[in-house]
Design an enzyme around this catalytic site. Sequence first.
Site, PDB file in Angstrom:
ATOM      1  N   ARG A  17       0.714  -1.103   0.154  1.00 51.38           N
ATOM      2  CA  ARG A  17       0.310  -0.225  -0.158  1.00 51.38           C
ATOM      3  C   ARG A  17       0.790   1.323   0.048  1.00 51.38           C
ATOM      4  O   ARG A  17       2.059   1.526   1.140  1.00 51.38           O
ATOM      5  CB  ARG A  17      -0.382   0.189   1.221  1.00 51.38           C
ATOM      6  CG  ARG A  17      -1.951   1.229   1.328  1.00 51.38           C
ATOM      7  CD  ARG A  17      -2.979   0.938   2.145  1.00 51.38           C
ATOM      8  NE  ARG A  17      -1.849   1.411   3.565  1.00 51.38           N
ATOM      9  CZ  ARG A  17      -2.456   0.977   4.760  1.00 51.38           C
ATOM     10  NH1 ARG A  17      -4.143   0.506   5.045  1.00 51.38           N
ATOM     11  NH2 ARG A  17      -1.765   1.070   5.930  1.00 51.38           N
ATOM     12  N   TYR A  25      -1.799  11.938   6.428  1.00 52.40           N
ATOM     13  CA  TYR A  25      -1.973  10.548   6.752  1.00 52.40           C
ATOM     14  C   TYR A  25      -1.551   9.268   5.884  1.00 52.40           C
ATOM     15  O   TYR A  25      -1.022   9.218   4.503  1.00 52.40           O
ATOM     16  CB  TYR A  25      -3.334  10.098   6.241  1.00 52.40           C
ATOM     17  CG  TYR A  25      -3.323   7.901   6.238  1.00 52.40           C
ATOM     18  CD1 TYR A  25      -3.867   7.582   8.155  1.00 52.40           C
ATOM     19  CD2 TYR A  25      -3.588   7.212   5.762  1.00 52.40           C
ATOM     20  CE1 TYR A  25      -3.707   6.458   7.959  1.00 52.40           C
ATOM     21  CE2 TYR A  25      -2.946   5.986   5.201  1.00 52.40           C
ATOM     22  CZ  TYR A  25      -3.824   5.149   6.732  1.00 52.40           C
ATOM     23  OH  TYR A  25      -3.162   4.085   7.099  1.00 52.40           O
ATOM     24  N   ASP A  69      -4.570   3.827   0.576  1.00 54.78           N
ATOM     25  CA  ASP A  69      -6.061   4.594   1.582  1.00 54.78           C
ATOM     26  C   ASP A  69      -5.916   5.512   1.569  1.00 54.78           C
ATOM     27  O   ASP A  69      -5.285   6.900   1.545  1.00 54.78           O
ATOM     28  CB  ASP A  69      -5.073   3.811   2.802  1.00 54.78           C
ATOM     29  CG  ASP A  69      -6.530   4.274   3.802  1.00 54.78           C
ATOM     30  OD1 ASP A  69      -7.634   4.393   4.073  1.00 54.78           O
ATOM     31  OD2 ASP A  69      -6.446   3.562   4.690  1.00 54.78           O
ATOM     32  N   HIS A 120      -8.761   6.980   3.491  1.00 53.17           N
ATOM     33  CA  HIS A 120      -8.999   7.047   4.731  1.00 53.17           C
ATOM     34  C   HIS A 120     -10.155   7.294   4.858  1.00 53.17           C
ATOM     35  O   HIS A 120     -10.126   9.683   5.659  1.00 53.17           O
ATOM     36  CB  HIS A 120      -7.745   8.253   5.518  1.00 53.17           C
ATOM     37  CG  HIS A 120      -7.266   7.743   6.964  1.00 53.17           C
ATOM     38  ND1 HIS A 120      -7.410   7.901   7.702  1.00 53.17           N
ATOM     39  CD2 HIS A 120      -7.162   6.081   7.594  1.00 53.17           C
ATOM     40  CE1 HIS A 120      -7.386   7.107   9.132  1.00 53.17           C
ATOM     41  NE2 HIS A 120      -6.850   5.873   8.654  1.00 53.17           N
ATOM     42  N   GLU A 128      -8.378   1.999  -0.905  1.00 53.59           N
ATOM     43  CA  GLU A 128      -9.224   2.007   1.135  1.00 53.59           C
ATOM     44  C   GLU A 128     -10.456   2.827   1.059  1.00 53.59           C
ATOM     45  O   GLU A 128      -9.441   4.238   0.924  1.00 53.59           O
ATOM     46  CB  GLU A 128      -8.051   1.456   1.610  1.00 53.59           C
ATOM     47  CG  GLU A 128      -8.740   0.953   2.712  1.00 53.59           C
ATOM     48  CD  GLU A 128      -6.968   0.222   3.851  1.00 53.59           C
ATOM     49  OE1 GLU A 128      -6.231  -0.159   3.219  1.00 53.59           O
ATOM     50  OE2 GLU A 128      -7.382   0.633   4.792  1.00 53.59           O
ATOM     51  N   GLU A 183     -13.466  -1.340   7.806  1.00 49.26           N
ATOM     52  CA  GLU A 183     -11.938  -1.193   9.029  1.00 49.26           C
ATOM     53  C   GLU A 183     -12.775  -0.279  10.474  1.00 49.26           C
ATOM     54  O   GLU A 183     -12.778  -0.615  11.822  1.00 49.26           O
ATOM     55  CB  GLU A 183     -10.997  -0.557   8.940  1.00 49.26           C
ATOM     56  CG  GLU A 183     -10.553   1.042   8.514  1.00 49.26           C
ATOM     57  CD  GLU A 183      -9.611   1.210   8.800  1.00 49.26           C
ATOM     58  OE1 GLU A 183      -9.003   0.634   7.616  1.00 49.26           O
ATOM     59  OE2 GLU A 183      -8.484   3.002   8.494  1.00 49.26           O
ATOM     60  N   ARG A 188     -13.187  -5.084   5.179  1.00 46.58           N
ATOM     61  CA  ARG A 188     -11.884  -5.072   5.911  1.00 46.58           C
ATOM     62  C   ARG A 188     -12.223  -5.169   7.430  1.00 46.58           C
ATOM     63  O   ARG A 188     -11.689  -4.766   8.449  1.00 46.58           O
ATOM     64  CB  ARG A 188     -11.196  -3.434   5.550  1.00 46.58           C
ATOM     65  CG  ARG A 188     -11.101  -3.177   4.729  1.00 46.58           C
ATOM     66  CD  ARG A 188      -9.806  -2.842   3.220  1.00 46.58           C
ATOM     67  NE  ARG A 188      -9.345  -2.324   4.828  1.00 46.58           N
ATOM     68  CZ  ARG A 188      -7.532  -2.196   5.034  1.00 46.58           C
ATOM     69  NH1 ARG A 188      -7.620  -3.771   5.243  1.00 46.58           N
ATOM     70  NH2 ARG A 188      -7.275  -1.594   6.344  1.00 46.58           N
ATOM     71  N   GLU A 212      -4.248  -7.436   5.474  1.00 45.55           N
ATOM     72  CA  GLU A 212      -2.398  -6.273   6.029  1.00 45.55           C
ATOM     73  C   GLU A 212      -2.226  -7.261   6.990  1.00 45.55           C
ATOM     74  O   GLU A 212      -2.322  -7.170   7.502  1.00 45.55           O
ATOM     75  CB  GLU A 212      -3.390  -5.102   6.557  1.00 45.55           C
ATOM     76  CG  GLU A 212      -3.067  -3.842   7.170  1.00 45.55           C
ATOM     77  CD  GLU A 212      -3.873  -2.421   7.708  1.00 45.55           C
ATOM     78  OE1 GLU A 212      -4.732  -2.645   8.095  1.00 45.55           O
ATOM     79  OE2 GLU A 212      -3.226  -1.237   7.802  1.00 45.55           O
ATOM     80  N   TRP A 272     -10.710  12.317   9.795  1.00 48.72           N
ATOM     81  CA  TRP A 272      -8.893  11.411   9.729  1.00 48.72           C
ATOM     82  C   TRP A 272      -9.018  10.945   9.322  1.00 48.72           C
ATOM     83  O   TRP A 272      -9.496   9.578   8.641  1.00 48.72           O
ATOM     84  CB  TRP A 272      -8.707  11.973  10.877  1.00 48.72           C
ATOM     85  CG  TRP A 272      -7.187  11.792  10.886  1.00 48.72           C
ATOM     86  CD1 TRP A 272      -5.956  12.278  10.297  1.00 48.72           C
ATOM     87  CD2 TRP A 272      -6.715  10.523  11.013  1.00 48.72           C
ATOM     88  NE1 TRP A 272      -5.015  12.093  10.846  1.00 48.72           N
ATOM     89  CE2 TRP A 272      -4.552   9.637  10.806  1.00 48.72           C
ATOM     90  CE3 TRP A 272      -6.930   8.905  11.922  1.00 48.72           C
ATOM     91  CZ2 TRP A 272      -4.317   9.057  11.338  1.00 48.72           C
ATOM     92  CZ3 TRP A 272      -5.923   8.073  11.984  1.00 48.72           C
ATOM     93  CH2 TRP A 272      -4.974   7.365  11.314  1.00 48.72           C
TER      94      TRP A 272
HETATM   95  O1  EZ4 Z   1      -6.092   4.588  10.499  1.00 46.46           O
HETATM   96  O2  EZ4 Z   1      -5.319   1.493  12.492  1.00 46.46           O
HETATM   97  O3  EZ4 Z   1      -5.496   0.701   7.234  1.00 46.46           O
HETATM   98  N1  EZ4 Z   1      -5.499   1.118   8.279  1.00 46.46           N
HETATM   99  C1  EZ4 Z   1      -5.184   2.773   8.298  1.00 46.46           C
HETATM  100  C2  EZ4 Z   1      -5.221   2.984  10.485  1.00 46.46           C
HETATM  101  C3  EZ4 Z   1      -6.293   3.008  10.711  1.00 46.46           C
HETATM  102  C4  EZ4 Z   1      -5.822   2.380  12.294  1.00 46.46           C
HETATM  103  C5  EZ4 Z   1      -6.995   3.653  13.024  1.00 46.46           C
HETATM  104  O4  EZ4 Z   1      -6.868   3.048  14.465  1.00 46.46           O
HETATM  105  O5  EZ4 Z   1      -6.192   3.239   8.000  1.00 46.46           O
HETATM  106  O6  EZ4 Z   1      -3.563   3.559  10.010  1.00 46.46           O
HETATM  107 CO    CO Z   2      -7.397   1.764   6.060  1.00 43.14          CO
END
Ligand code: EZ4
Ligand code: CO
Length: 401
Positions: free
Chosen positions: A147, A159, A209, A211, A235, A261, A282, A338, A401
């Site tokens: 990733r 991030y 990702d 996010h 993701e 997630e 996820r 992961e 975030w």
């Molecule tokens: O932000 O586990 O895919 N992984 C992620 C992680 C999450 C953290 C949150 O607790 O997006 O980095």
């Molecule tokens: Co993630």
Amino acid sequence: MKITDIKIIVSSPGRNFVTVKIFTDEGLTGIGDATLNGREKAVVAYLQDHLVPVLTGRDPQRIEDIWQYLYKGAYWRRGPVTMAAIGGIDTALWDIKAKAAGMPLYQLLGGASRERLMAYVHAQGSEIAQTVEAVARRMEEGFRAVRAQVGIPGLPAVYGTDKSATNTADLNGLPQEEVWSTPKYLRHVPKLFEALRGDLGWEVELLHDVHHRLTPIEAARLGKDLEPFRLFWLEDAVAAEHQESFRLIRQHTVTPLALGEVFNTVWDARLLIEEQLIDYIRMTTVHAGGVTPLRRIMDLAGLYNVRTACHGAMDMSPACLAANLHLGLWAPNFGIQEYSPYMPETLDVFPGAWTVSDGHLHPGEAHGHGVEIDEALAAKFPYERSYLPVNRLEDGTLWHW
Ligand code: EZ4
Ligand code: CO
């Protein structure tokens, strides 16, 4: 068999973990991860004040009944705190049942569907060249799937790229703030994947990702722009309170989508799965409420060609990873796992039977899920206040975030 005692162990060997340890009158013990990053103490209170008292004295072999009792019996269902607490208990109970049966957990679930589990790891850089180099290093280590995240020109670290610009020592554990610009991000990310394919070729599986930061139409734009580079997945393209958002994204792009997630019950994912709006689910053992519900979710996903991809960041303990690996070895619709290498002190506190080699994971053959906790060592790492960051747009608006 009877549950004689349940210990809730909070330890910070590198980062905070909440662990449930269940003791029985037959001498068998089991552990489960109940960590919820930034809200650890709420889960501890839920466990200590509300679950431990109703479980002591029960038969630990009645996992299904205990799960139903904790989920339905509270009247108040769902939510990350509740489900992480139930997840810790449920995982520890499966650990005990598999130890009692004298087999690794995956055998109890139905046996292995494959020899080993493909893993993906994370690679980052503040600039494109650094990320390309980081992905190349991961490939040299034997990983087939990586990733890739990159810093965005004109923004401080975002991030998954680098340490934040904030001086975290001044924050006393409170959340740091990051800055976000969607237009800058959308312009830059396709350049990263163009460079990755140009320099590293087409064999490596590439993931990214988002996010949760885009709107559906922005995610559709990104998915389209990334199509030439054939990602394994995109993701968390948007925050998924609206599962329907993914109808729009899906209409516009064939880039595969991964999500879930932060989900904690099947109800967060039902529409996404049944309408085949995502390709990978996820959800992970701890936050899904344990092995019991996650196995069902995996089966539901399988009916709709959605594959598994348990969240495996390092803020879930090795006991969670182990449970994910047993589920993954069994699941006919396993996709990818992961893998985020743990700090040495985390591995010292949570010794385990799982292995990583040649870019693949295996849960090992120890009875139960194979991870234990060294309680004496855990006690040497007391809780340290720590939160996930928050995010603001350049004008100060609070963002995802
Ligand atoms: O932000 O586990 O895919 N992984 C992620 C992680 C999450 C953290 C949150 O607790 O997006 O980095
Ligand atoms: Co993630």
